[in-house]
Design a protein around this motif. Structure first.
Motif, PDB file in Angstrom:
ATOM      1  N   PHE A  88      43.864  36.425  34.070  1.00  0.00           N
ATOM      2  CA  PHE A  88      42.721  36.749  33.230  1.00  0.00           C
ATOM      3  C   PHE A  88      43.043  37.885  32.259  1.00  0.00           C
ATOM      4  O   PHE A  88      44.055  38.575  32.390  1.00  0.00           O
ATOM      5  CB  PHE A  88      41.523  37.163  34.095  1.00  0.00           C
ATOM      6  N   GLN A  89      42.094  38.071  31.348  1.00  0.00           N
ATOM      7  CA  GLN A  89      42.260  39.100  30.330  1.00  0.00           C
ATOM      8  C   GLN A  89      42.357  40.499  30.929  1.00  0.00           C
ATOM      9  O   GLN A  89      43.180  41.305  30.533  1.00  0.00           O
ATOM     10  CB  GLN A  89      41.062  39.040  29.376  1.00  0.00           C
ATOM     11  N   ASP A  90      41.501  40.766  31.902  1.00  0.00           N
ATOM     12  CA  ASP A  90      41.321  42.148  32.326  1.00  0.00           C
ATOM     13  C   ASP A  90      41.862  42.388  33.732  1.00  0.00           C
ATOM     14  O   ASP A  90      41.191  42.113  34.722  1.00  0.00           O
ATOM     15  CB  ASP A  90      39.821  42.472  32.293  1.00  0.00           C
ATOM     16  N   PRO A  91      43.090  42.925  33.829  1.00  0.00           N
ATOM     17  CA  PRO A  91      43.662  43.133  35.161  1.00  0.00           C
ATOM     18  C   PRO A  91      42.928  44.224  35.946  1.00  0.00           C
ATOM     19  O   PRO A  91      43.082  44.323  37.153  1.00  0.00           O
ATOM     20  CB  PRO A  91      45.104  43.536  34.873  1.00  0.00           C
ATOM     21  N   TYR A  92      42.106  45.040  35.263  1.00  0.00           N
ATOM     22  CA  TYR A  92      41.316  46.055  35.966  1.00  0.00           C
ATOM     23  C   TYR A  92      40.243  45.358  36.794  1.00  0.00           C
ATOM     24  O   TYR A  92      39.958  45.723  37.918  1.00  0.00           O
ATOM     25  CB  TYR A  92      40.642  47.006  34.970  1.00  0.00           C
ATOM     26  N   ALA A  93      39.631  44.345  36.176  1.00  0.00           N
ATOM     27  CA  ALA A  93      38.528  43.660  36.842  1.00  0.00           C
ATOM     28  C   ALA A  93      39.017  42.599  37.819  1.00  0.00           C
ATOM     29  O   ALA A  93      38.347  42.303  38.799  1.00  0.00           O
ATOM     30  CB  ALA A  93      37.618  43.017  35.790  1.00  0.00           C
ATOM     31  N   GLY A 149      49.500  47.496  31.986  1.00  0.00           N
ATOM     32  CA  GLY A 149      50.564  46.499  31.920  1.00  0.00           C
ATOM     33  C   GLY A 149      51.113  46.171  33.308  1.00  0.00           C
ATOM     34  O   GLY A 149      51.369  45.001  33.623  1.00  0.00           O
ATOM     35  N   GLN A 150      51.258  47.203  34.138  1.00  0.00           N
ATOM     36  CA  GLN A 150      51.744  46.974  35.512  1.00  0.00           C
ATOM     37  C   GLN A 150      50.748  46.136  36.312  1.00  0.00           C
ATOM     38  O   GLN A 150      51.124  45.270  37.088  1.00  0.00           O
ATOM     39  CB  GLN A 150      51.988  48.302  36.218  1.00  0.00           C
ATOM     40  N   ARG A 151      49.462  46.421  36.092  1.00  0.00           N
ATOM     41  CA  ARG A 151      48.439  45.638  36.792  1.00  0.00           C
ATOM     42  C   ARG A 151      48.488  44.176  36.369  1.00  0.00           C
ATOM     43  O   ARG A 151      48.312  43.289  37.192  1.00  0.00           O
ATOM     44  CB  ARG A 151      47.046  46.194  36.493  1.00  0.00           C
ATOM     45  N   GLN A 152      48.761  43.952  35.075  1.00  0.00           N
ATOM     46  CA  GLN A 152      48.851  42.555  34.644  1.00  0.00           C
ATOM     47  C   GLN A 152      50.087  41.894  35.273  1.00  0.00           C
ATOM     48  O   GLN A 152      50.064  40.707  35.596  1.00  0.00           O
ATOM     49  CB  GLN A 152      48.852  42.455  33.106  1.00  0.00           C
ATOM     50  N   ARG A 153      51.145  42.658  35.493  1.00  0.00           N
ATOM     51  CA  ARG A 153      52.316  42.108  36.193  1.00  0.00           C
ATOM     52  C   ARG A 153      51.940  41.699  37.626  1.00  0.00           C
ATOM     53  O   ARG A 153      52.368  40.658  38.125  1.00  0.00           O
ATOM     54  CB  ARG A 153      53.454  43.139  36.245  1.00  0.00           C
ATOM     55  N   ILE A 154      51.129  42.536  38.277  1.00  0.00           N
ATOM     56  CA  ILE A 154      50.677  42.202  39.636  1.00  0.00           C
ATOM     57  C   ILE A 154      49.818  40.936  39.606  1.00  0.00           C
ATOM     58  O   ILE A 154      49.971  40.040  40.449  1.00  0.00           O
ATOM     59  CB  ILE A 154      49.871  43.384  40.237  1.00  0.00           C
ATOM     60  N   ALA A 155      48.943  40.850  38.590  1.00  0.00           N
ATOM     61  CA  ALA A 155      48.072  39.674  38.481  1.00  0.00           C
ATOM     62  C   ALA A 155      48.905  38.410  38.236  1.00  0.00           C
ATOM     63  O   ALA A 155      48.563  37.324  38.732  1.00  0.00           O
ATOM     64  CB  ALA A 155      47.052  39.870  37.354  1.00  0.00           C
ATOM     65  N   ILE A 156      49.982  38.547  37.498  1.00  0.00           N
ATOM     66  CA  ILE A 156      50.862  37.398  37.248  1.00  0.00           C
ATOM     67  C   ILE A 156      51.553  36.981  38.547  1.00  0.00           C
ATOM     68  O   ILE A 156      51.612  35.788  38.888  1.00  0.00           O
ATOM     69  CB  ILE A 156      51.884  37.724  36.135  1.00  0.00           C
ATOM     70  N   ALA A 157      52.043  37.958  39.307  1.00  0.00           N
ATOM     71  CA  ALA A 157      52.673  37.636  40.595  1.00  0.00           C
ATOM     72  C   ALA A 157      51.664  36.954  41.526  1.00  0.00           C
ATOM     73  O   ALA A 157      51.984  35.978  42.211  1.00  0.00           O
ATOM     74  CB  ALA A 157      53.219  38.907  41.250  1.00  0.00           C
ATOM     75  N   ARG A 158      50.432  37.454  41.521  1.00  0.00           N
ATOM     76  CA  ARG A 158      49.403  36.859  42.386  1.00  0.00           C
ATOM     77  C   ARG A 158      49.122  35.406  41.985  1.00  0.00           C
ATOM     78  O   ARG A 158      48.893  34.548  42.832  1.00  0.00           O
ATOM     79  CB  ARG A 158      48.108  37.668  42.307  1.00  0.00           C
TER      80      ARG A 158
END
Ligand SMILES: Nc1ncnc2c1ncn2[C@@H]1O[C@H](COP(=O)(O)OP(=O)(O)O)[C@@H](O)[C@H]1O
Ligand SMILES: [Mg+2]
Length: 258
Positions: A88-93, A149-158
């Motif tokens: 998704f767009q927002d790795p914070y959410a 950016g790191q959070r989006q990397r985590i979201a991609i791994a997930r």
């Protein structure tokens, strides 16, 4: 791998009805990236929710490989949920703030392989962190301890850990600083090539879509107004709306990212 045929979705908005998706047909071959581009509100996310089986279409068909999902009973559709994953767009959410990275990725891995545990689970989580460019020693940290950016990397791994057949990335870099955007695009491009992922890449930004896509579909008010090879759509658009989108794009040289 993924085929959409004549998808229609209408929403009631008060007394009006809005045709958010209007007779959309798209095909994504196995291991290919289709870029879906169009301005905010044109129906991109609605289409992705239909593909994800989160929203039933009013009409049309969704086929995954040999399986016609729209013809299956609800409980059989659920068996295919793992085959689709989203970024998704927002790795914070989208990341649960109370889960460590380890818990988030362990849960994602165990959705496909429920028997995984102990050191094998730990090693698989570590391997995913390495794959997306994060130090495995950070696996006990929480989302707030990472940058956007790191959070989006985590979201991609997930998203990739459950071994989906199709990945939908809906505006995956739109919430990130411009300097970080290209890193995440590079990562997605690299993983797509290495893992042979089939991907629907959604963005309002044609310049972003161009860098990752094999083919591009341009959406305008619920309809696909143009579809073709990424370079063709970018350099020789057929539809006036595509030309309008292009005029809004800064002219940059194409930089290969893979
Ligand atoms: N659940 C809903 N109920 C009513 N209208 C909706 C709903 N979801 C989306 N819409 C409307 O459908 C249109 C397309 O929205 P969306 O698919 O989110 O567009 P995009 O992702 O391209 O910005 C918008 O006008 C939006 O307001
Ligand atoms: Mg959207």
């Amino acid at each position: 791998m993924l085929e959409l045929r004549n998808i229609v979705k209408t929403f009631r908005q008060g007394r009006e009805s809005l045709r958010a998706v209007d007779d959309v047909s798209l095909t994504i071959g196995a291991g290919r990236i289709l870029g879906l581009v169009g301005e905010s509100g044109c129906g991109k996310s609605t289409l992705s929710r239909i593909i994800m089986q989160l929203l039933p279409p009013d009409a049309g068909r969704v086929r995954l490989g040999e399986v016609e999902l729209t013809a299956l009973p609800r409980r059989d559709v659920r068996r295919h949920c793992l085959d689709f994953q989203m970024v998704f767009q927002d790795p914070y959410a989208s990341l649960n703030p109370r889960f460590t990275v380890f818990s988030t990725l362990a849960e994602a891995l165990r959705r496909r392989h429920p028997q995984l545990k102990g050191s094998e689970l730990h090693d698989r989580v570590a391997a995913w962190l390495e794959t997306v460019g994060l130090p495995p020693r950070h696996m006990r940290r929480y989302p707030h301890e990472f940058s956007g950016g790191q959070r989006q990397r985590i979201a991609i791994a997930r998203a990739l850990a459950p071994e989906p057949r199709v990945v939908i990335a809906d505006e995956p870099v739109s919430a990130l600083d411009v300097s970080i955007q290209s890193q995440i695009l590079n990562l997605l491009g690299r993983l797509q090539a290495e893992l042979g992922l089939t991907m629907l890449f959604i963005s309002h930004d044609l310049a972003v879509v161009r860098h990752v896509s094999d083919t591009i579909a341009v959406m305008h008010r619920g309809r696909i107004v143009e579809q073709g090879g990424a370079e063709q759509v970018f350099t020789d658009p057929r539809d006036p709306y595509t030309r309008q989108l292009l005029d809004a794009v800064p002219v940059l040289p194409r930089v290969p990212i893979r």
